[in-house]
Structures are given as C-alpha cells and as structure tokens.
Design a protein around this motif. Structure first.
Motif, PDB file in Angstrom:
ATOM      1  N   TYR A 163      10.953   1.876  59.540  1.00  0.00           N
ATOM      2  CA  TYR A 163      12.044   1.664  58.591  1.00  0.00           C
ATOM      3  C   TYR A 163      11.628   2.109  57.194  1.00  0.00           C
ATOM      4  O   TYR A 163      10.443   2.224  56.872  1.00  0.00           O
ATOM      5  CB  TYR A 163      12.448   0.188  58.536  1.00  0.00           C
ATOM      6  N   MET A 164      12.643   2.291  56.370  1.00  0.00           N
ATOM      7  CA  MET A 164      12.438   2.686  54.983  1.00  0.00           C
ATOM      8  C   MET A 164      13.501   2.022  54.129  1.00  0.00           C
ATOM      9  O   MET A 164      14.631   1.786  54.583  1.00  0.00           O
ATOM     10  CB  MET A 164      12.539   4.213  54.879  1.00  0.00           C
ATOM     11  N   ARG A 165      13.141   1.689  52.915  1.00  0.00           N
ATOM     12  CA  ARG A 165      14.105   1.123  51.966  1.00  0.00           C
ATOM     13  C   ARG A 165      14.026   1.960  50.690  1.00  0.00           C
ATOM     14  O   ARG A 165      12.957   2.097  50.088  1.00  0.00           O
ATOM     15  CB  ARG A 165      13.776  -0.344  51.662  1.00  0.00           C
ATOM     16  N   LYS A 166      15.130   2.529  50.278  1.00  0.00           N
ATOM     17  CA  LYS A 166      15.138   3.411  49.118  1.00  0.00           C
ATOM     18  C   LYS A 166      15.258   2.604  47.825  1.00  0.00           C
ATOM     19  O   LYS A 166      15.939   1.580  47.768  1.00  0.00           O
ATOM     20  CB  LYS A 166      16.280   4.417  49.215  1.00  0.00           C
ATOM     21  N   ILE A 167      14.598   3.112  46.798  1.00  0.00           N
ATOM     22  CA  ILE A 167      14.596   2.509  45.464  1.00  0.00           C
ATOM     23  C   ILE A 167      15.219   3.502  44.496  1.00  0.00           C
ATOM     24  O   ILE A 167      14.982   4.713  44.593  1.00  0.00           O
ATOM     25  CB  ILE A 167      13.155   2.181  45.016  1.00  0.00           C
ATOM     26  N   ARG A 168      16.021   3.007  43.575  1.00  0.00           N
ATOM     27  CA  ARG A 168      16.677   3.917  42.629  1.00  0.00           C
ATOM     28  C   ARG A 168      15.638   4.741  41.867  1.00  0.00           C
ATOM     29  O   ARG A 168      14.636   4.205  41.368  1.00  0.00           O
ATOM     30  CB  ARG A 168      17.538   3.140  41.632  1.00  0.00           C
ATOM     31  N   GLY A 169      15.903   6.045  41.746  1.00  0.00           N
ATOM     32  CA  GLY A 169      15.008   6.940  41.024  1.00  0.00           C
ATOM     33  C   GLY A 169      15.326   6.969  39.545  1.00  0.00           C
ATOM     34  O   GLY A 169      15.889   7.954  39.052  1.00  0.00           O
ATOM     35  N   ASP A 170      14.948   5.905  38.841  1.00  0.00           N
ATOM     36  CA  ASP A 170      15.286   5.788  37.419  1.00  0.00           C
ATOM     37  C   ASP A 170      14.054   5.693  36.527  1.00  0.00           C
ATOM     38  O   ASP A 170      14.154   5.297  35.374  1.00  0.00           O
ATOM     39  CB  ASP A 170      16.184   4.568  37.194  1.00  0.00           C
ATOM     40  N   GLY A 171      12.886   6.063  37.054  1.00  0.00           N
ATOM     41  CA  GLY A 171      11.663   5.954  36.270  1.00  0.00           C
ATOM     42  C   GLY A 171      10.968   4.618  36.420  1.00  0.00           C
ATOM     43  O   GLY A 171       9.835   4.461  35.985  1.00  0.00           O
ATOM     44  N   ASN A 172      11.653   3.647  37.024  1.00  0.00           N
ATOM     45  CA  ASN A 172      11.076   2.314  37.225  1.00  0.00           C
ATOM     46  C   ASN A 172      10.774   2.041  38.697  1.00  0.00           C
ATOM     47  O   ASN A 172      10.511   0.905  39.075  1.00  0.00           O
ATOM     48  CB  ASN A 172      12.045   1.243  36.721  1.00  0.00           C
ATOM     49  N   CYS A 173      10.816   3.098  39.514  1.00  0.00           N
ATOM     50  CA  CYS A 173      10.797   2.890  40.966  1.00  0.00           C
ATOM     51  C   CYS A 173       9.529   2.225  41.462  1.00  0.00           C
ATOM     52  O   CYS A 173       9.580   1.387  42.373  1.00  0.00           O
ATOM     53  CB  CYS A 173      11.051   4.203  41.702  1.00  0.00           C
ATOM     54  N   PHE A 174       8.369   2.570  40.902  1.00  0.00           N
ATOM     55  CA  PHE A 174       7.141   1.946  41.397  1.00  0.00           C
ATOM     56  C   PHE A 174       7.158   0.438  41.165  1.00  0.00           C
ATOM     57  O   PHE A 174       6.868  -0.350  42.072  1.00  0.00           O
ATOM     58  CB  PHE A 174       5.891   2.539  40.740  1.00  0.00           C
ATOM     59  N   LYS A 213       6.924  10.617  47.012  1.00  0.00           N
ATOM     60  CA  LYS A 213       7.472  11.955  47.213  1.00  0.00           C
ATOM     61  C   LYS A 213       8.146  12.421  45.940  1.00  0.00           C
ATOM     62  O   LYS A 213       9.070  11.771  45.453  1.00  0.00           O
ATOM     63  CB  LYS A 213       8.482  11.962  48.376  1.00  0.00           C
ATOM     64  N   THR A 214       7.646  13.527  45.376  1.00  0.00           N
ATOM     65  CA  THR A 214       8.211  14.115  44.160  1.00  0.00           C
ATOM     66  C   THR A 214       8.375  13.066  43.063  1.00  0.00           C
ATOM     67  O   THR A 214       9.467  12.844  42.533  1.00  0.00           O
ATOM     68  CB  THR A 214       9.571  14.788  44.437  1.00  0.00           C
ATOM     69  N   ALA A 215       7.248  12.403  42.763  1.00  0.00           N
ATOM     70  CA  ALA A 215       7.198  11.418  41.672  1.00  0.00           C
ATOM     71  C   ALA A 215       8.098  10.215  41.898  1.00  0.00           C
ATOM     72  O   ALA A 215       8.541   9.584  40.950  1.00  0.00           O
ATOM     73  CB  ALA A 215       7.526  12.077  40.329  1.00  0.00           C
ATOM     74  N   HIS A 216       8.369   9.907  43.154  1.00  0.00           N
ATOM     75  CA  HIS A 216       9.251   8.778  43.447  1.00  0.00           C
ATOM     76  C   HIS A 216       8.642   7.907  44.541  1.00  0.00           C
ATOM     77  O   HIS A 216       7.984   8.401  45.460  1.00  0.00           O
ATOM     78  CB  HIS A 216      10.628   9.278  43.893  1.00  0.00           C
ATOM     79  N   TYR A 217       8.906   6.592  44.447  1.00  0.00           N
ATOM     80  CA  TYR A 217       8.397   5.632  45.421  1.00  0.00           C
ATOM     81  C   TYR A 217       9.536   4.944  46.153  1.00  0.00           C
ATOM     82  O   TYR A 217      10.479   4.454  45.537  1.00  0.00           O
ATOM     83  CB  TYR A 217       7.551   4.557  44.721  1.00  0.00           C
ATOM     84  N   ASP A 218       9.427   4.892  47.478  1.00  0.00           N
ATOM     85  CA  ASP A 218      10.289   4.088  48.323  1.00  0.00           C
ATOM     86  C   ASP A 218       9.415   3.186  49.173  1.00  0.00           C
ATOM     87  O   ASP A 218       8.193   3.405  49.275  1.00  0.00           O
ATOM     88  CB  ASP A 218      11.163   4.974  49.225  1.00  0.00           C
ATOM     89  N   ILE A 219      10.009   2.175  49.807  1.00  0.00           N
ATOM     90  CA  ILE A 219       9.259   1.210  50.600  1.00  0.00           C
ATOM     91  C   ILE A 219       9.273   1.626  52.066  1.00  0.00           C
ATOM     92  O   ILE A 219      10.324   1.996  52.610  1.00  0.00           O
ATOM     93  CB  ILE A 219       9.852  -0.200  50.450  1.00  0.00           C
ATOM     94  N   LEU A 220       8.108   1.565  52.696  1.00  0.00           N
ATOM     95  CA  LEU A 220       7.964   1.873  54.113  1.00  0.00           C
ATOM     96  C   LEU A 220       7.629   0.614  54.898  1.00  0.00           C
ATOM     97  O   LEU A 220       6.981  -0.293  54.374  1.00  0.00           O
ATOM     98  CB  LEU A 220       6.850   2.898  54.332  1.00  0.00           C
ATOM     99  N   TYR A 221       8.047   0.593  56.170  1.00  0.00           N
ATOM    100  CA  TYR A 221       7.790  -0.541  57.055  1.00  0.00           C
ATOM    101  C   TYR A 221       7.129  -0.038  58.328  1.00  0.00           C
ATOM    102  O   TYR A 221       7.748   0.712  59.096  1.00  0.00           O
ATOM    103  CB  TYR A 221       9.091  -1.265  57.391  1.00  0.00           C
ATOM    104  N   PRO A 222       5.862  -0.398  58.564  1.00  0.00           N
ATOM    105  CA  PRO A 222       5.163   0.074  59.764  1.00  0.00           C
ATOM    106  C   PRO A 222       5.856  -0.382  61.043  1.00  0.00           C
ATOM    107  O   PRO A 222       6.615  -1.354  61.058  1.00  0.00           O
ATOM    108  CB  PRO A 222       3.766  -0.571  59.635  1.00  0.00           C
ATOM    109  N   HIS A 223       5.588   0.311  62.132  1.00  0.00           N
ATOM    110  CA  HIS A 223       6.186  -0.009  63.414  1.00  0.00           C
ATOM    111  C   HIS A 223       5.902  -1.438  63.846  1.00  0.00           C
ATOM    112  O   HIS A 223       6.730  -2.063  64.520  1.00  0.00           O
ATOM    113  CB  HIS A 223       5.662   0.950  64.486  1.00  0.00           C
ATOM    114  N   CYS A 224       4.762  -1.976  63.481  1.00  0.00           N
ATOM    115  CA  CYS A 224       4.400  -3.326  63.945  1.00  0.00           C
ATOM    116  C   CYS A 224       5.198  -4.404  63.266  1.00  0.00           C
ATOM    117  O   CYS A 224       5.160  -5.563  63.676  1.00  0.00           O
ATOM    118  CB  CYS A 224       2.905  -3.567  63.723  1.00  0.00           C
ATOM    119  N   HIS A 225       5.931  -4.100  62.172  1.00  0.00           N
ATOM    120  CA  HIS A 225       6.696  -5.119  61.453  1.00  0.00           C
ATOM    121  C   HIS A 225       8.037  -5.371  62.124  1.00  0.00           C
ATOM    122  O   HIS A 225       8.644  -4.481  62.645  1.00  0.00           O
ATOM    123  CB  HIS A 225       6.923  -4.697  60.003  1.00  0.00           C
TER     124      HIS A 225
END
Length: 248
Positions: free
Chosen positions: A56-67, A236-248
């Motif tokens: 799974y993945m959860r996207k975060i707004r790309g507004d400079g505050n993503c991390f 990816k390209t100066a942006h952070y999103d959240i990842l969820y490993p298969h075991c979660h």
C-alpha cells in the motif's frame, strides 16, 4: 550520540519540489491505496521492486512540507494499535518543548502548537482505526500546526547539536540555515533535517529512493543506520509518500 556512516551523512536529497505527486484537492494526506494504483511513471524495474516489498501507499500533498507531514502521520498511524508506545511518544512530544527552550525559543512562540500536537495524540488514543487521525491531518489548521512545530523542533535540535550539524550545512551560519530553510513553511527538507528530527523524536525511518541506486534498483537509506524502521517512505523527485510493507 550519532553513529551515521559518511555515505549517509553526505547523502543529499534533491530540493526541487515535485508537483507531479499530488493528493486530491483539499487533501493533505490521502487514503491508503493499493500501490499498483500509483507510480505508473516509475521505471519498470524499480516499480517491480517497490511492488515486491510494499503493498500500500499513502500520498502526501506536494507542498514543500511533505517530509514532516509524512513522518508525523505515518508514525502516529503506526502507534494506534500500541497504547504503551503511543503514551511514550506523547511524553516525548511533551518533553520536546525543553529542546526549544534550550535553543532560545520563547515559550509563547510554540506553546499553542505543542498543545495542539498533544491534543491530537490524546484524540488518537481512542482511535483504533485511524479515521480521526486522517480527518485531523486533512484539517489545514491542525495539520499545518503540527508540521510547523516539527520544523521548530528540528531547528532547535540542529542548534543544540551545532558542533555536529554545522559541518553539513551550506549557509553563512547554522542559525541562518535554520531560520531560512527549516523553520519556514514550504521549504523542502535536507538530509541534516531528517537526521535531526529522527533523533529528536526517536523515530527510525527507512527511505526507498527512486533517485540514485544503480539505475535499475531503488536506493535504500535507514536513519539512524542499523535501526529497525517504524516508518517507510518513498522518495521520488524531491517528494515523500508513505509506504506500507506487505507484512503490515
């Protein structure tokens, strides 16, 4: 204490903002989705590697505050099923005000943000499914206040450990760097900021980076090195999103 190897210390993230990775209008944090829904533009071999490790993945707004937003939401989400760990983190956040005071911040400049942060944690204590957390992070006042507090905490930690961090900052002084690059909203984070905030909060992070690597594989970075990460992020390209490993 810091135990980071040189390749970790000198790893520098591209600071260009990524406008291609966006949430829905009005969202700061998206719903969790199957990872196959996203990343269609990623090179095939790297895409397969991501899918082999993460479901799974959860996207975060790309507004400079993503991390900052990704770290805060992702870590809190990971604590929802662990009351004891959530209590420990709440105490860490409460005590973090001392870090700001030690760096010379006036309490009036951060008290309201700290109180809001603690209030969100207290609401999360009764929220096992994450619905409240997602709702709060998509309320701009609450979400941005938490991000701003983390920026101030990062700045304070950098300044309180200036003997270490000043060697890795390109600015007239560490204070100038913190004021311009760390405390200011919408400024992309650099590697030193990630190290500082990870240490300040006791949060271990694994970053799977589409940038770097050998051209066909992801680059992997765990901060602090050797730790068992409680949070996985895609860079990816100066942006952070959240990842969820298969075991979660």
């Amino acid at each position: 204490m810091f135990y980071y190897c040189h390749y970790t210390i000198y790893f520098r993230f591209n600071l260009a903002n990524d406008c291609s990775s966006q949430t829905e209008p009005g969202q700061f944090v998206s719903s969790r989705e199957e990872i196959s829904t996203y990343l269609l533009e990623v090179e095939a071999a790297k895409y397969r590697e991501i899918c082999s490790q993460y479901k799974y993945m959860r996207k975060i707004r790309g507004d400079g505050n993503c991390f900052y937003r990704a770290l805060c939401f992702g870590h809190l989400e990971s604590l929802l099923q662990n009351d004891r760990a959530l209590q420990r983190f709440k105490e860490t956040v409460k005590q973090s005000g001392k870090e700001l005071l030690a760096a010379g911040f006036d309490e009036s400049s951060f008290k309201d943000m700290l109180d809001m942060f603690v209030g969100v944690l207290e609401q999360c204590e009764a929220d096992e499914q994450g619905d409240t957390l997602l709702q709060l992070f998509n309320e701009q006042t609450t979400s941005d206040s938490m991000v701003q507090y983390l920026r101030l905490l990062t700045s304070a930690y950098l300044q309180n450990h200036a003997d270490f961090f000043s060697h890795f900052v390109e600015a007239p002084s560490l204070k100038v760097y913190c004021t311009r690059e760390v405390e200011t909203m919408a400024m992309e984070c650099d590697h030193v900021d990630i190290l500082a905030l990870s240490e300040a909060l006791g949060v271990s992070i694994h970053i799977a980076s589409v940038e770097g690597g050998d051209g066909h594989r992801l680059a992997h970075h765990t901060i602090p090195e050797g730790a068992e990460p409680c949070l996985h992020l895609l860079y990816k390209t100066a942006h952070y999103d959240i990842l969820y490993p298969h075991c979660h």
